[in-house]
Design a protein around this motif. Structure first.
Motif, mmCIF file in Angstrom:
data_model
loop_
_atom_site.group_PDB
_atom_site.id
_atom_site.type_symbol
_atom_site.label_atom_id
_atom_site.label_comp_id
_atom_site.label_asym_id
_atom_site.label_seq_id
_atom_site.Cartn_x
_atom_site.Cartn_y
_atom_site.Cartn_z
ATOM 1 N N GLU A 124 25.936 -5.144 20.267
ATOM 2 C CA GLU A 124 27.216 -5.204 20.004
ATOM 3 C C GLU A 124 27.891 -3.498 19.789
ATOM 4 O O GLU A 124 28.935 -3.200 19.673
ATOM 5 C CB GLU A 124 27.220 -5.618 18.386
ATOM 6 N N HIS A 125 26.846 -2.659 20.100
ATOM 7 C CA HIS A 125 26.904 -1.261 19.849
ATOM 8 C C HIS A 125 28.178 -0.617 20.802
ATOM 9 O O HIS A 125 29.059 -0.109 20.371
ATOM 10 C CB HIS A 125 25.664 -0.250 20.270
ATOM 11 N N LEU A 135 37.106 -6.478 32.977
ATOM 12 C CA LEU A 135 36.715 -7.915 32.675
ATOM 13 C C LEU A 135 37.027 -8.284 31.517
ATOM 14 O O LEU A 135 37.578 -9.574 31.150
ATOM 15 C CB LEU A 135 35.157 -7.874 33.186
ATOM 16 N N GLY A 136 36.581 -7.519 30.521
ATOM 17 C CA GLY A 136 36.468 -8.320 29.015
ATOM 18 C C GLY A 136 38.056 -8.216 28.683
ATOM 19 O O GLY A 136 38.540 -9.398 27.920
ATOM 20 N N LYS A 194 34.894 -10.445 24.348
ATOM 21 C CA LYS A 194 33.896 -9.425 23.818
ATOM 22 C C LYS A 194 32.673 -10.018 24.228
ATOM 23 O O LYS A 194 31.832 -9.210 24.628
ATOM 24 C CB LYS A 194 34.129 -9.751 22.222
ATOM 25 N N LYS A 195 32.460 -11.402 24.375
ATOM 26 C CA LYS A 195 31.155 -11.821 24.276
ATOM 27 C C LYS A 195 30.843 -12.081 26.004
ATOM 28 O O LYS A 195 29.870 -11.836 26.261
ATOM 29 C CB LYS A 195 30.983 -13.161 23.573
ATOM 30 N N VAL A 228 26.980 -11.195 30.306
ATOM 31 C CA VAL A 228 26.808 -10.506 32.144
ATOM 32 C C VAL A 228 25.772 -9.547 32.230
ATOM 33 O O VAL A 228 24.841 -9.477 33.011
ATOM 34 C CB VAL A 228 28.101 -10.631 32.681
ATOM 35 N N VAL A 229 26.283 -8.500 31.399
ATOM 36 C CA VAL A 229 25.483 -7.324 31.429
ATOM 37 C C VAL A 229 24.045 -7.299 30.994
ATOM 38 O O VAL A 229 23.063 -6.864 31.435
ATOM 39 C CB VAL A 229 26.215 -6.233 30.685
ATOM 40 N N THR A 230 24.036 -8.189 30.051
ATOM 41 C CA THR A 230 22.523 -8.598 29.364
ATOM 42 C C THR A 230 21.898 -9.057 30.548
ATOM 43 O O THR A 230 20.478 -8.762 30.768
ATOM 44 C CB THR A 230 22.556 -9.449 28.250
#
Lengths: 511, 79
Positions: free
Chosen positions: B41-42, A309-310, A323-324, A329-331
């Motif tokens: 960020e890891h 996806l990234g 990157k973000k 989404v995962v957060t």
């Protein structure tokens, strides 16, 4: 089994005596026996059998995952089956109503109704804690960071060690397994530190938390009659109630465990000193945050799905978005799961889950603008006043989020906040209105002095960088015992306990 | 590749991921030493390191790695 009852401590004392008179090699057997007694006593034989079945399934899955390590696909399949079994065993007991409500709402959209009613299930004690520990164990075996245990009784003790079943923490095999199994000699320090920690837990729970609970229950149970600063007072009181209740419960569990010479991982580290929500979750319910990070967040972020996806987003919208966006989404998914773990209601899912995820994501998105604003206003970010502002800001977020957690539903939670901004009534702090919330003036004074003691001990811990018990241990005997006796007296005189006291009211007992 | 070479390359990766040209990592560098290196960020860092060195960390290593020294050890083992 009520952990604020004499009978519980008589049972613990018997277990302690038996533990220390048994040869070291077999001491883990005493812990297993007492934990089994605790589970059967708390749950009845049927739920205890349910728990045992889940442990056996995990034990077998771990052994097979390890055995077929050289056939990665098979090993992974067994791992996934094991995790699904554990997960289903938790969801079936705890979150079934979430799906029933969801199905009913979905069907009602089409104008019909579903003949399915919410059910009331009594889940095994500590199910949310031991299930996560077992899932973590399976993943650790698969990743090679823990060995698959060959003795099923030892896996049973790892999952069902009785102090952990009370209110956590969530344990990992590499942290506690050896300590549980090796047997510990009787040490004066373990007994004194353990007892001190139990008394400290009683102080937080019986003196502070129970008083806050009176105010909180008065306002939250009749939320429609309170507005303005009453809502703020109740929300702050609930946050303090939750902290002293949960961390007090953990103090008692860790203290009991230390009596047996077993050190469990800490679950709190002065959470109100946090300067951001992310930091708060590294200081509050630490073992849940760590579990979530290692077993949900990292594997999801590193999965082909989110990496793919990234890459796709990067091609379309650039490096930073690539990157973000997967990270956001995962957060959000991870925080949804934290809320869901707390209970199948939207007040939990939002109040102790998604809301935190949203604050973290919005904070990340706005960070460049904040940095620019700070530069324009020439704010010094390396000084006490800025840190204090950050702590106050985080505290406000916590007050709001946890008030939703306490509310009967998400709807009533939002209604309360609507009422909070509907009136400005600062006079309640001066005209004795607060004394009509269930606590008399004297009771408020006891509460405030106790809170001050808690604050002083917290600051001591922060500045000394060692546990206050350790610092106390370095003092002269007169001072050491004086402080301890005063604390015990304070709990005896001002604690809420005795006939009619319901210790089931430990908030994190239900998880 | 020598250990020094690994660290040189790691410096480039860290600088790129955290947008900070002044980062200098060594054996004992941990997340506490780099402002933006948090759990969010890891994984971005781990994936960037994997791409730079053409190797993979397993999840056990990702969750137990204590400092950049351990990261370099794993990279050297895989090369």
């Amino acid at each position: 089994m009520n952990i604020i009852s004499l009978s519980f401590y008589v049972a613990v004392l018997c277990a302690l005596i038996l533990y220390y008179v048994t040869p070291i090699k077999f001491r883990w057997g005493v812990l297993l026996g007492f934990s089994g007694y605790f589970v059967v006593n708390a749950n009845g034989i049927r739920l205890a059998a349910y728990m045992a079945a889940v442990i056996v399934c995990t034990y077998v899955a771990a052994l097979l995952t390890d055995r077929y390590r050289k056939a990665p696909r098979l090993s992974k399949t067994i791992l996934i089956i094991g995790i699904i079994l554990d997960g289903v065993s938790l969801v079936a007991m705890k979150e079934l109503n979430f799906f029933i409500h969801g199905a009913r709402a979905a069907v009602s959209l089409f104008g019909s109704s579903l003949p399915l009613n919410p059910v009331s299930i009594l889940a095994p004690i500590g199910i949310s804690y031991y299930t996560l520990s077992l899932i973590g164990y399976l993943a650790d075996v698969y990743w090679g960071t823990a060995k698959a245990e060959r003795n099923p009784l030892k896996v049973a003790l790892f999952a069902g060690y009785f102090p952990v079943l009370i209110a956590g923490p969530i344990v990992r095999k590499r942290e506690v397994f050896d300590s549980l199994m090796e047997g510990h000699p009787l040490e004066y320090r373990n007994i004194t530190y353990g007892l001190q920690r139990i008394v400290w837990g009683f102080f937080k729970k019986l003196v502070i938390s129970e008083r806050f609970a009176v105010v909180v229950n008065t306002v939250y149970d009749n939320y429609y009659v309170y507005s303005g600063l009453y809502v703020w007072v109740a929300a702050v009181c609930f946050l303090m109630q939750l902290y002293t209740d949960f961390s007090g419960g953990i103090d008692i569990c860790l203290g009991i465990s230390q009596l047996f010479g077993i050190h469990l991982p800490e679950n709190f580290e002065l959470p109100f000193l946090s300067r951001s929500v992310s930091e708060f979750w590294r200081r509050w319910h630490i073992t849940l945050g760590g579990w979530l990070r290692d077993y949900i967040y990292y594997p999801m972020m590193k999965s082909d799905l989110f990496q793919g996806l990234g890459t796709r987003i990067k091609k379309k919208w650039g490096k930073k978005a690539g990157k973000k966006i997967p990270l956001y989404v995962v957060t959000l998914i991870s925080w949804f799961l934290v809320g869901f773990w707390h209970g199948g209601g939207w007040n939990y899912i939002f109040g102790v889950g998604l809301f935190y995820g949203m604050v973290i994501v919005v904070g990340q998105i706005l960070e460049p603008w904040f940095k620019r604003l700070i530069a324009i206003l020439k704010i010094n970010t390396e000084c006490f006043s800025w840190h204090l502002f950050q702590m106050a800001r985080t505290f406000l977020v916590l007050v709001f989020a946890n008030s939703l957690f306490r509310a009967a539903s998400l709807k009533s939670g939002f209604q309360m906040w609507k009422m909070a901004f509907a009136q400005w009534n600062p006079w309640i702090f001066f005209d004795k209105s607060l004394y009509e919330l269930g606590l008399s003036q004297t009771e408020w004074e006891i509460l405030m002095v106790s809170l001050l003691i808690l604050l002083v001990c917290g600051l001591l811990r922060h500045f000394l960088k060692i546990p206050v018990r350790q610092w106390l241990g370095q003092q002269n005997m007169l001072f050491r015992w004086g402080v301890l006796i005063l604390l015990i007296l304070w709990v005896f005189v001002y604690g809420y306990y005795g006939p009619g006291f319901d210790a089931q009211s430990f908030i994190y007992f239900q998880f | 590749m020598t250990r020094e070479g690994v660290f040189e390359k790691l410096n480039q990766v860290f600088r790129d991921v955290f947008d900070d040209e002044e980062i200098q990592v060594n054996d004992s560098t941990t997340a506490d030493d780099i402002e933006d290196w948090d759990s969010l960020e890891h994984i971005n860092l781990i994936v960037a390191v994997e791409k730079a060195f053409g190797m993979k960390f397993n999840m056990g290593e990702v969750t137990t790695m204590k400092n950049v020294g351990e990261m370099a050890d794993i990279i050297l083992q895989r090369m």
